[in-house]
Design an enzyme around this catalytic site. Structure first.
Site, PDB file in Angstrom:
ATOM      1  N   GLN A  78     -35.408 -24.237  19.793  1.00 49.41           N
ATOM      2  CA  GLN A  78     -34.116 -23.653  20.146  1.00 49.41           C
ATOM      3  C   GLN A  78     -33.377 -23.193  18.891  1.00 49.41           C
ATOM      4  OE1 GLN A  78     -32.076 -25.501  23.261  1.00 49.41           O
ATOM      5  NE2 GLN A  78     -30.448 -24.013  23.206  1.00 49.41           N
ATOM      6  N   PHE A  79     -33.611 -21.936  18.509  1.00 44.66           N
ATOM      7  CA  PHE A  79     -32.977 -21.391  17.306  1.00 44.66           C
ATOM      8  C   PHE A  79     -31.469 -21.308  17.433  1.00 44.66           C
ATOM      9  CE2 PHE A  79     -33.345 -17.580  19.840  1.00 44.66           C
ATOM     10  CZ  PHE A  79     -32.254 -16.806  19.468  1.00 44.66           C
ATOM     11  N   THR A  80     -30.954 -21.290  18.664  1.00 44.13           N
ATOM     12  CA  THR A  80     -29.513 -21.148  18.858  1.00 44.13           C
ATOM     13  C   THR A  80     -28.728 -22.364  18.378  1.00 44.13           C
ATOM     14  OG1 THR A  80     -29.644 -21.938  21.143  1.00 44.13           O
ATOM     15  CG2 THR A  80     -29.801 -19.543  20.791  1.00 44.13           C
TER      16      THR A  80
END
Length: 148
Positions: A78-80
């Protein structure tokens, strides 16, 4: 690296209406990587996660770790987690790791978790996924290797 850990009764991840990862009792991990993360960060997180005492013992106290309850892990990239929301209404993701590097580190992290003997299911890096969970407690813990 940043990780959001949620204690779950069950969790799963789907792509195109097909379940690609599923666990029962254990942890859902949302995993974010930055470009300055190292193997030492992975080692630190694996140690902290596998030794984290957030499962109830016979007296109802949070005293047991995931190994002691035969728990499982679902790890989802999850890069967010590296979103910068300080300016404007659209988050910036420039602090997230480059996709090539982040994928390598995410895979190394999952392999390190598996090497502890735990069952580890995963999402698929870079894909649009639907994640479902039944949060147990709820218990949610945030790890950030930039703030050890």
């Amino acid at each position: 690296m940043k990780i959001v850990l949620q204690r779950t009764l069950e969790a799963s991840v789907e792509i195109d209406n097909q379940t690609i990862g599923q666990i029962n009792h254990g942890f859902l991990l949302l995993v974010g990587v930055s470009d300055d993360d190292t193997q030492q960060d992975i080692d630190y997180l694996v140690r902290k996660i596998t030794q984290l005492r957030v499962f109830e013992d016979e007296q109802g106290r949070l005293n047991l770790n995931i190994n002691e309850v035969a728990g499982q892990i679902l790890s989802v990239s999850q890069f967010t987690l590296f979103a910068d929301t300080k300016k404007g209404n659209r988050p910036s993701f420039t602090k997230a790791g480059s996709p090539d590097f982040a994928k390598i580190m995410y895979n190394k992290f999952n392999t390190s978790l598996q090497n502890t003997g735990l069952y580890v299911a995963t999402g698929q890096f870079g894909e649009n996924m639907k994640v479902s969970l039944v949060n147990d407690g709820p218990v949610t813990i945030i790890f950030d290797t930039h703030d050890k």
